[in-house]
Design a protein around this motif. Structure first.
Motif, PDB file in Angstrom:
ATOM      1  N   LEU A  16      47.552  61.059  51.980  1.00 16.35           N
ATOM      2  CA  LEU A  16      47.568  62.517  51.858  1.00 16.35           C
ATOM      3  C   LEU A  16      46.168  63.096  51.691  1.00 16.35           C
ATOM      4  O   LEU A  16      45.888  64.201  52.167  1.00 16.35           O
ATOM      5  N   LEU A  17      45.299  62.377  51.021  1.00 19.50           N
ATOM      6  CA  LEU A  17      43.943  62.888  50.803  1.00 19.50           C
ATOM      7  C   LEU A  17      43.172  63.091  52.107  1.00 19.50           C
ATOM      8  O   LEU A  17      42.175  63.805  52.128  1.00 19.50           O
ATOM      9  N   GLU A  18      43.647  62.504  53.186  1.00 14.96           N
ATOM     10  CA  GLU A  18      42.975  62.673  54.473  1.00 14.96           C
ATOM     11  C   GLU A  18      43.196  64.062  55.064  1.00 14.96           C
ATOM     12  O   GLU A  18      42.417  64.507  55.912  1.00 14.96           O
ATOM     13  N   GLY A  19      44.270  64.754  54.642  1.00 19.30           N
ATOM     14  CA  GLY A  19      44.549  66.026  55.300  1.00 19.30           C
ATOM     15  C   GLY A  19      45.073  67.128  54.416  1.00 19.30           C
ATOM     16  O   GLY A  19      45.428  68.192  54.916  1.00 19.30           O
ATOM     17  N   VAL A  20      45.149  66.900  53.107  1.00 23.41           N
ATOM     18  CA  VAL A  20      45.706  67.878  52.183  1.00 23.41           C
ATOM     19  C   VAL A  20      44.601  68.374  51.251  1.00 23.41           C
ATOM     20  O   VAL A  20      43.826  67.577  50.731  1.00 23.41           O
ATOM     21  N   GLU A  21      44.529  69.668  51.054  1.00 23.01           N
ATOM     22  CA  GLU A  21      43.457  70.214  50.215  1.00 23.01           C
ATOM     23  C   GLU A  21      43.614  69.844  48.752  1.00 23.01           C
ATOM     24  O   GLU A  21      42.643  69.485  48.085  1.00 23.01           O
ATOM     25  N   VAL A  22      44.835  69.957  48.227  1.00 22.03           N
ATOM     26  CA  VAL A  22      45.071  69.653  46.808  1.00 22.03           C
ATOM     27  C   VAL A  22      46.291  68.748  46.703  1.00 22.03           C
ATOM     28  O   VAL A  22      47.367  69.078  47.217  1.00 22.03           O
ATOM     29  N   VAL A  23      46.124  67.615  46.043  1.00 23.47           N
ATOM     30  CA  VAL A  23      47.225  66.691  45.785  1.00 23.47           C
ATOM     31  C   VAL A  23      47.447  66.630  44.282  1.00 23.47           C
ATOM     32  O   VAL A  23      46.532  66.298  43.525  1.00 23.47           O
ATOM     33  N   LEU A  24      48.663  66.982  43.859  1.00 24.87           N
ATOM     34  CA  LEU A  24      49.054  66.857  42.454  1.00 24.87           C
ATOM     35  C   LEU A  24      49.838  65.568  42.307  1.00 24.87           C
ATOM     36  O   LEU A  24      50.860  65.364  42.966  1.00 24.87           O
ATOM     37  N   LEU A  25      49.355  64.695  41.430  1.00 23.36           N
ATOM     38  CA  LEU A  25      49.938  63.365  41.252  1.00 23.36           C
ATOM     39  C   LEU A  25      50.348  63.158  39.805  1.00 23.36           C
ATOM     40  O   LEU A  25      49.598  63.485  38.889  1.00 23.36           O
ATOM     41  N   ARG A  26      51.549  62.623  39.604  1.00 25.80           N
ATOM     42  CA  ARG A  26      51.911  62.093  38.298  1.00 25.80           C
ATOM     43  C   ARG A  26      52.038  60.585  38.441  1.00 25.80           C
ATOM     44  O   ARG A  26      53.021  60.087  38.970  1.00 25.80           O
ATOM     45  N   PRO A  27      51.016  59.855  37.999  1.00 25.59           N
ATOM     46  CA  PRO A  27      51.029  58.402  38.201  1.00 25.59           C
ATOM     47  C   PRO A  27      52.160  57.738  37.420  1.00 25.59           C
ATOM     48  O   PRO A  27      52.588  58.223  36.375  1.00 25.59           O
ATOM     49  N   ALA A  28      52.621  56.626  37.936  1.00 25.08           N
ATOM     50  CA  ALA A  28      53.613  55.814  37.228  1.00 25.08           C
ATOM     51  C   ALA A  28      52.862  54.912  36.251  1.00 25.08           C
ATOM     52  O   ALA A  28      52.589  53.747  36.528  1.00 25.08           O
ATOM     53  N   GLY A  29      52.487  55.453  35.111  1.00 24.33           N
ATOM     54  CA  GLY A  29      51.672  54.715  34.157  1.00 24.33           C
ATOM     55  C   GLY A  29      50.201  55.006  34.354  1.00 24.33           C
ATOM     56  O   GLY A  29      49.803  55.725  35.273  1.00 24.33           O
ATOM     57  N   ARG A  30      49.385  54.447  33.499  1.00 22.71           N
ATOM     58  CA  ARG A  30      47.949  54.684  33.583  1.00 22.71           C
ATOM     59  C   ARG A  30      47.367  53.921  34.769  1.00 22.71           C
ATOM     60  O   ARG A  30      47.522  52.695  34.870  1.00 22.71           O
ATOM     61  N   PRO A  31      46.681  54.588  35.687  1.00 25.40           N
ATOM     62  CA  PRO A  31      46.143  53.898  36.865  1.00 25.40           C
ATOM     63  C   PRO A  31      45.097  52.856  36.480  1.00 25.40           C
ATOM     64  O   PRO A  31      44.300  53.076  35.561  1.00 25.40           O
ATOM     65  N   ASN A  32      45.097  51.743  37.195  1.00 24.93           N
ATOM     66  CA  ASN A  32      44.089  50.727  36.896  1.00 24.93           C
ATOM     67  C   ASN A  32      42.746  51.144  37.500  1.00 24.93           C
ATOM     68  O   ASN A  32      42.692  51.989  38.400  1.00 24.93           O
ATOM     69  N   PRO A  33      41.655  50.584  37.005  1.00 27.43           N
ATOM     70  CA  PRO A  33      40.326  51.014  37.453  1.00 27.43           C
ATOM     71  C   PRO A  33      40.103  50.908  38.952  1.00 27.43           C
ATOM     72  O   PRO A  33      39.418  51.745  39.538  1.00 27.43           O
ATOM     73  N   THR A  34      40.673  49.899  39.594  1.00 27.76           N
ATOM     74  CA  THR A  34      40.480  49.745  41.037  1.00 27.76           C
ATOM     75  C   THR A  34      41.105  50.911  41.792  1.00 27.76           C
ATOM     76  O   THR A  34      40.500  51.470  42.719  1.00 27.76           O
ATOM     77  N   VAL A  35      42.314  51.288  41.412  1.00 26.43           N
ATOM     78  CA  VAL A  35      42.988  52.424  42.049  1.00 26.43           C
ATOM     79  C   VAL A  35      42.220  53.706  41.797  1.00 26.43           C
ATOM     80  O   VAL A  35      42.046  54.540  42.694  1.00 26.43           O
ATOM     81  N   VAL A  36      41.755  53.888  40.559  1.00 30.50           N
ATOM     82  CA  VAL A  36      40.997  55.092  40.215  1.00 30.50           C
ATOM     83  C   VAL A  36      39.751  55.204  41.087  1.00 30.50           C
ATOM     84  O   VAL A  36      39.473  56.274  41.661  1.00 30.50           O
ATOM     85  N   ARG A  37      39.003  54.127  41.210  1.00 29.91           N
ATOM     86  CA  ARG A  37      37.778  54.165  42.016  1.00 29.91           C
ATOM     87  C   ARG A  37      38.086  54.446  43.483  1.00 29.91           C
ATOM     88  O   ARG A  37      37.396  55.237  44.151  1.00 29.91           O
ATOM     89  N   ARG A  38      39.134  53.813  44.004  1.00 32.56           N
ATOM     90  CA  ARG A  38      39.475  53.980  45.421  1.00 32.56           C
ATOM     91  C   ARG A  38      39.875  55.422  45.723  1.00 32.56           C
ATOM     92  O   ARG A  38      39.377  56.039  46.675  1.00 32.56           O
ATOM     93  N   LEU A  39      40.787  55.990  44.928  1.00 34.81           N
ATOM     94  CA  LEU A  39      41.275  57.337  45.212  1.00 34.81           C
ATOM     95  C   LEU A  39      40.208  58.392  44.920  1.00 34.81           C
ATOM     96  O   LEU A  39      40.122  59.407  45.627  1.00 34.81           O
ATOM     97  N   THR A  40      39.385  58.161  43.916  1.00 39.11           N
ATOM     98  CA  THR A  40      38.278  59.075  43.646  1.00 39.11           C
ATOM     99  C   THR A  40      37.314  59.104  44.833  1.00 39.11           C
ATOM    100  O   THR A  40      36.852  60.167  45.254  1.00 39.11           O
ATOM    101  N   ALA A  41      37.016  57.921  45.380  1.00 39.81           N
ATOM    102  CA  ALA A  41      36.117  57.842  46.535  1.00 39.81           C
ATOM    103  C   ALA A  41      36.728  58.512  47.762  1.00 39.81           C
ATOM    104  O   ALA A  41      36.027  59.189  48.530  1.00 39.81           O
ATOM    105  N   LEU A  42      38.036  58.360  47.966  1.00 43.05           N
ATOM    106  CA  LEU A  42      38.689  58.980  49.117  1.00 43.05           C
ATOM    107  C   LEU A  42      38.702  60.501  49.001  1.00 43.05           C
ATOM    108  O   LEU A  42      38.504  61.215  49.987  1.00 43.05           O
ATOM    109  N   ALA A  43      38.936  61.010  47.799  1.00 39.64           N
ATOM    110  CA  ALA A  43      38.892  62.463  47.603  1.00 39.64           C
ATOM    111  C   ALA A  43      37.504  62.992  47.940  1.00 39.64           C
ATOM    112  O   ALA A  43      37.355  64.020  48.616  1.00 39.64           O
ATOM    113  N   ARG A  44      36.473  62.280  47.498  1.00 36.96           N
ATOM    114  CA  ARG A  44      35.094  62.694  47.790  1.00 36.96           C
ATOM    115  C   ARG A  44      34.802  62.626  49.291  1.00 36.96           C
ATOM    116  O   ARG A  44      34.189  63.541  49.863  1.00 36.96           O
TER     117      ARG A  44
END
Length: 233
Positions: free
Chosen positions: A110-138
């Motif tokens: 979704l980050l490839e084509g959506v301006e704002v994505v609201l997410l409720r994670p299933a639990g606390r995201p692990n650091p690898t996921v956080v880094r990956r999705l943060t980089a994709l948003a950027r």
């Protein structure tokens, strides 16, 4: 609808401005005291506290009304009617109710084509996921809003207080809700900046509230009266 079909409904490549644009994602004017003139593309924003779900939707409202696509992931109790009531255009809204353990892949797409994505994670995201999705948003210039804590979020919005107008002495109808919002982080308009906001006001709009003085007319809503978007803090 299958997840792939839901994500595929977004016009990838045409929904976002050109890479590198400095034009921020607009926010309601009531939120400008804590966010300035908008959300910088590529940011991650965390929202916590009572009414945090409504605050997350409010962050989408201006982008949606300006023609942008938005998405909500992992919030099955949110309906189209509730989103439209916060000013979001249903025709440009993707709802992925139950992504299960696939939510990182769904959000990444979704980050490839959506301006704002609201997410409720299933639990606390692990650091690898956080880094990956943060980089994709950027990379894609999207804004990722996490309903819950997100390590390294550019802006952390906390709803410090929230109360309803219209309920008193055991009777009445809910007409609106006031919330005290505090912003922290390098993307905030200033350290510890706060603002009282209607989420929403009696007309269904996101507007500035007069201050805490309105609390004399409100009582905190009991659990069953909370709006449909519940958010883990």
């Amino acid at each position: 609808m299958e997840i792939s079909a839901q994500v595929g409904a977004v016009p990838i490549g045409s929904a976002l401005p050109e890479p590198g644009t400095k034009m921020p994602v607009p926010v309601p004017s009531a939120l400008e005291p804590v966010l300035g003139n908008g959300l910088r593309r590529g940011w991650v924003v965390s929202v916590t506290g009572p009414a945090a779900g409504s605050l997350g939707l409010a962050l989408m409202a201006e982008a949606s009304s300006a023609g942008g696509w938005c998405a909500v992931v992992g919030v099955p109790e949110l309906g189209v009617v509730a989103a439209a009531g916060m000013g979001i255009e249903p025709a440009r809204l993707v709802l992925v109710d139950e992504p299960s353990q696939r939510w990182p892949e769904v959000v990444a797409a979704l980050l490839e084509g959506v301006e704002v994505v609201l997410l409720r994670p299933a639990g606390r995201p692990n650091p690898t996921v956080v880094r990956r999705l943060t980089a994709l948003a950027r990379r894609h210039g999207s804004v990722l809003v996490s309903a819950g804590a997100w390590e390294g979020a550019h802006v952390r919005l906390q709803v410090r207080e929230a109360s309803w107008v219209g309920v008193g002495n055991g009777h009445g109808h809910l007409r609106g809700r006031q919330a005290l919002i505090q912003a922290e982080g390098r993307g905030a308009a200033g350290p510890g900046r706060q603002a009282w906001v209607w989420l929403p006001d009696p007309d269904g709009q996101i507007t500035a509230a007069s201050t805490a003085g309105g609390r004399d007319l409100t009582t905190t809503a009991p659990g069953p009266l909370h709006p449909p978007l519940a958010v883990a803090t």
